[in-house]
Design a protein around this motif. Structure first.
Motif, PDB file in Angstrom:
ATOM      1  N   ARG A  35      16.985  -0.679   2.785  1.00 24.32           N
ATOM      2  CA  ARG A  35      16.249  -0.029   3.874  1.00 24.32           C
ATOM      3  C   ARG A  35      16.724   1.385   4.160  1.00 24.32           C
ATOM      4  O   ARG A  35      15.919   2.261   4.472  1.00 24.32           O
TER       5      ARG A  35
ATOM      6  N   THR B  53       2.400   1.099   4.949  1.00 25.45           N
ATOM      7  CA  THR B  53       3.650   0.815   4.244  1.00 25.45           C
ATOM      8  C   THR B  53       4.224   2.071   3.587  1.00 25.45           C
ATOM      9  O   THR B  53       5.348   2.062   3.118  1.00 25.45           O
ATOM     10  N   ASP B  54       3.424   3.149   3.539  1.00 28.16           N
ATOM     11  CA  ASP B  54       3.900   4.397   2.915  1.00 28.16           C
ATOM     12  C   ASP B  54       4.107   5.515   3.925  1.00 28.16           C
ATOM     13  O   ASP B  54       4.272   6.673   3.552  1.00 28.16           O
ATOM     14  N   LEU B  55       4.076   5.175   5.230  1.00 34.26           N
ATOM     15  CA  LEU B  55       4.148   6.213   6.266  1.00 34.26           C
ATOM     16  C   LEU B  55       5.594   6.580   6.602  1.00 34.26           C
ATOM     17  O   LEU B  55       6.019   6.427   7.739  1.00 34.26           O
ATOM     18  N   TYR B  56       6.354   7.057   5.613  1.00 29.58           N
ATOM     19  CA  TYR B  56       7.721   7.493   5.906  1.00 29.58           C
ATOM     20  C   TYR B  56       8.009   8.797   5.179  1.00 29.58           C
ATOM     21  O   TYR B  56       7.399   9.079   4.152  1.00 29.58           O
TER      22      TYR B  56
ATOM     23  N   ARG C 247      10.993   7.730  -4.083  1.00 26.08           N
ATOM     24  CA  ARG C 247       9.557   7.824  -3.831  1.00 26.08           C
ATOM     25  C   ARG C 247       8.767   8.083  -5.121  1.00 26.08           C
ATOM     26  O   ARG C 247       7.791   7.384  -5.395  1.00 26.08           O
TER      27      ARG C 247
ATOM     28  N   VAL D  93      14.762  -6.722   2.814  1.00 21.93           N
ATOM     29  CA  VAL D  93      14.742  -5.495   2.017  1.00 21.93           C
ATOM     30  C   VAL D  93      13.291  -5.048   1.898  1.00 21.93           C
ATOM     31  O   VAL D  93      12.374  -5.828   2.135  1.00 21.93           O
ATOM     32  N   TYR D  94      13.083  -3.772   1.560  1.00 19.80           N
ATOM     33  CA  TYR D  94      11.721  -3.301   1.305  1.00 19.80           C
ATOM     34  C   TYR D  94      11.290  -3.787  -0.071  1.00 19.80           C
ATOM     35  O   TYR D  94      12.098  -3.883  -0.992  1.00 19.80           O
ATOM     36  N   GLU D  95      10.001  -4.114  -0.203  1.00 19.01           N
ATOM     37  CA  GLU D  95       9.489  -4.541  -1.515  1.00 19.01           C
ATOM     38  C   GLU D  95       8.199  -3.791  -1.822  1.00 19.01           C
ATOM     39  O   GLU D  95       7.115  -4.360  -1.780  1.00 19.01           O
TER      40      GLU D  95
ATOM     41  N   VAL E 104       7.655   1.178  10.632  1.00 16.68           N
ATOM     42  CA  VAL E 104       8.667   0.313  11.251  1.00 16.68           C
ATOM     43  C   VAL E 104       8.005  -0.524  12.330  1.00 16.68           C
ATOM     44  O   VAL E 104       7.386   0.016  13.240  1.00 16.68           O
TER      45      VAL E 104
ATOM     46  N   ASP F 211       6.421  -4.276   7.900  1.00 17.04           N
ATOM     47  CA  ASP F 211       7.809  -3.888   8.144  1.00 17.04           C
ATOM     48  C   ASP F 211       8.636  -3.976   6.865  1.00 17.04           C
ATOM     49  O   ASP F 211       9.588  -3.226   6.681  1.00 17.04           O
ATOM     50  N   ARG F 212       8.289  -4.906   5.969  1.00 17.02           N
ATOM     51  CA  ARG F 212       8.987  -5.007   4.680  1.00 17.02           C
ATOM     52  C   ARG F 212       8.365  -4.087   3.632  1.00 17.02           C
ATOM     53  O   ARG F 212       8.763  -4.104   2.478  1.00 17.02           O
ATOM     54  N   LYS F 213       7.368  -3.296   4.020  1.00 15.59           N
ATOM     55  CA  LYS F 213       6.662  -2.384   3.118  1.00 15.59           C
ATOM     56  C   LYS F 213       6.178  -3.111   1.870  1.00 15.59           C
ATOM     57  O   LYS F 213       6.229  -2.585   0.761  1.00 15.59           O
TER      58      LYS F 213
ATOM     59  N   ASP G 101       9.360   7.181  10.224  1.00 15.58           N
ATOM     60  CA  ASP G 101       8.838   6.009   9.528  1.00 15.58           C
ATOM     61  C   ASP G 101       7.936   5.285  10.508  1.00 15.58           C
ATOM     62  O   ASP G 101       8.400   4.587  11.405  1.00 15.58           O
TER      63      ASP G 101
END
Lengths: 376, 211
Positions: free
Chosen positions: B188, A210-213, B199, B88-90, A255, A182-184, A252
């Motif tokens: 996010r 984590t890259d499925l968006y 990206r 946050v995303y990391e 998620v 969820d935090r990618k 996404d």
């Protein structure tokens, strides 16, 4: 009396109040036209450890020692209302709500208040791709109605869960990977894979989550990752919904927030330049198993997305008598009544209040005079 | 003020920590194709480049700016990120500024741990709870080793890079809580609304750090 108000609360002053009321009226009107009937639920609830927001809700104790919570979300409250008031439907039951929510733990930060307003809908008693698509259509219509250009993004927390299940993960390992995905965080996925002895294909699959968006191509990538039936059905369902919706959608599939609460798709809307979603929703099961789905819009977030686009208001005039006030209002003006014959006082007030014209009736006809040129 | 909604949708605002990480971060980001140069020594805290604004912040503030969306993305150590508790995303481990957060005691200390001094109370609490150690935590701001040496605490949780400070003060690492490196963190919503810029940046940074 303190001149201060608690952190995370705020006063709303007239120009903003008018805009908020206009947004409420636009949205409740739209929801009504779609057949969603309004309900109100109490702001005071019995505290319960089973409430999804119990940990962050304000608690009060009444005179009998009963612990109460301040309403912290609408879906649970509306679900309680449906179970007790409409146990036999008729389903689908379409309801709308609007009101305040309170969160104890929320810091008072940009766009995050402890007391805030939401408007939303619930579509209860049915579970189908068409009902999911209806909510996406209604969400898009709601954003158009208030003039917020936003992108809708769809997720499916159960997809992540299904992929983790197919990888043979259970218990604490699955929960930890849900959180990392969820935090990618590819780095945390690696760390956990090392801890749980996962390698090769599994590790690549979890990284891919984590890259499925992105756009609709995400569904193809997801299909390639889906091995078990649960994961495959999730992707097939999303394709079905996307085809029925037929508008632009983002996806996404990484998620996984509240994967144990949502039973189907989830969605949110992002307005350009505002790095917080203005709308969010999803499919869930009510206590007792009745299916439901809905979404809510944050009024304060919408206001930030609209930043100062105040709706035009009719001119305000000062009426020197009641008949003039009635006549002015009948013409669509707003009229405040004079409270004195002291013209100096009235002129000072008009200047301070931004009133340019005075209305009076002479011989039964409405006449206006300029507030600055009144003969004293 | 609120992040200007009128900003060009392709514009990026980055939150970077001042100090040594800033130089490494700017070098890496410009290698990844962003038109950044190390700002002249000045009192300016906001640096404008074509299509990119850099905010120079205390490292603890980077997760705050990114979580609240004032910055779209940022670079910060995993240690600071964990301590912030921000969601946050990391997406990229940038593999520099490596260190570890460790439990440290005086050489030979073997009594119960009852009081722990640290700059990282959240991480320390998680670690102690997971081991069922009911120790009190004392939040400190710097020179944490002194807490051990003066008896303020009977252990400390602190960052270790080379271990030379520990040896000079008769201290030793008893356990490692986690290893930390610099991370690219992304807001996010920004990852979705500015994905045309973010990206490719993520892809390029992964290539540069060979992941």
């Amino acid at each position: 009396m303190s001149a201060f108000i608690p952190e995370g609360t705020r006063d709303v002053l007239p120009p903003e109040w008018a805009q908020r009321e206009a947004i409420r009226a636009q949205l409740s009107g739209l929801f009504s036209r779609w057949g969603y009937r309004g309900v109100e639920v109490p702001a005071l609830e019995y505290a319960s450890a089973h409430h999804p927001q119990d940990a962050v809700a304000f608690k009060l104790i009444d005179s009998g020692g009963q612990v109460l919570s301040l309403r912290s979300e609408f879906t649970t409250a509306v679900g309680r209302l449906v179970r007790t008031r409409y146990p036999h439907g008729p389903f689908p039951l379409r309801l709308q709500y609007s009101g305040r929510l309170w969160l104890r733990a929320q810091n008072s930060e940009l766009g995050r208040l402890r007391e805030f307003n939401q408007l939303g809908v619930e579509l209860i008693g049915v579970e189908s791709a068409r009902s999911d698509a209806e909510l996406l259509h209604l969400a898009a219509a709601a954003l158009r109605e208030v003039g917020v250009g936003a992108a809708l993004e769809v997720g499916y927390p159960g997809f992540v869960d299904a992929v983790l299940e197919d990888a043979g993960l259970h218990g604490a390992a699955r929960a930890a990977l849900h959180d990392a995905i969820d935090r990618k965080s590819g780095a945390d996925v690696d760390l956990l894979c090392g801890q749980f002895g996962l390698g090769g294909d599994t590790r690549r699959t979890l990284h891919a989550l984590t890259d499925l968006y992105g756009g609709p191509e995400v569904l193809d990538a997801a299909q390639a990752l889906a091995r078990g039936t649960r994961a495959q059905e999730a992707v097939a369902h999303l394709r079905h919904v996307a085809a029925l919706y037929a508008g632009p959608l983002l996806f996404d599939l990484g998620v996984s927030r509240r994967y144990d609460y949502y039973t189907g798709l989830t969605f949110r809307a992002y307005a350009p330049g505002l790095n917080q979603p203005v709308l969010g929703g999803g499919r869930y099961a009510l206590e007792g198993g009745l299916p439901g789905a809905g979404f809510a819009l944050g009024l304060e977030r919408l206001m930030r997305a609209l930043a100062g686009d105040l709706p035009p208001e009719p001119e305000l005039v000062l009426a020197l008598d009641l008949a003039a006030a009635d006549a002015a209002r009948a013409q669509g003006l707003h009229a405040e009544l004079a409270w004195t014959d002291d013209r100096t006082e009235l002129q000072a007030f008009s200047a301070a209040r931004g009133i340019h014209r005075w209305a009076s009736t002479q011989g039964g006809t409405l006449t206006f005079q300029s507030a600055t040129e009144v003969t004293l | 003020m609120t992040p200007a909604p009128t900003r060009d949708p392709g514009h990026l605002t980055l939150a970077l920590p001042k100090g040594r990480i800033l130089e490494d971060a700017i070098a890496l980001l410009s290698q990844a194709g962003l038109p950044l140069t190390m700002p002249e020594k000045s009192r300016a805290l906001r640096h404008e480049f074509p299509g990119v604004t850099v905010l120079e912040l205390r490292n603890q503030d980077v997760p705050v700016y990114v979580d609240l969306g004032v910055a779209d993305a940022g670079i910060v150590g995993k240690d600071v990120l964990i301590e912030s508790g921000r969601t946050v995303y990391e997406p990229v481990d940038l593999r520099f500024a490596g260190c570890r957060l460790s439990l440290i005691r005086e050489v030979g200390a073997d009594g119960d741990i009852t009081r722990v001094g640290t700059k990282y109370p959240r991480a320390a609490r998680t670690y102690l709870n997971a081991r069922g150690i009911p120790a009190e935590i004392v939040k400190l701001s710097g020179n944490i080793e002194l807490a051990c040496l003066t008896g303020l605490a009977d252990a400390v949780v602190d960052l270790v890079q080379t271990g030379s400070t520990l040896r000079a003060n008769n201290l030793e690492e008893v356990d490692v809580l986690f290893h930390s490196t610099a991370r690219l963190v992304v807001n996010r919503a920004a990852l979705k609304t500015r994905r045309e810029r973010l990206r490719p940046l993520i892809e390029r940074l992964r290539e540069l750090t060979s992941q």
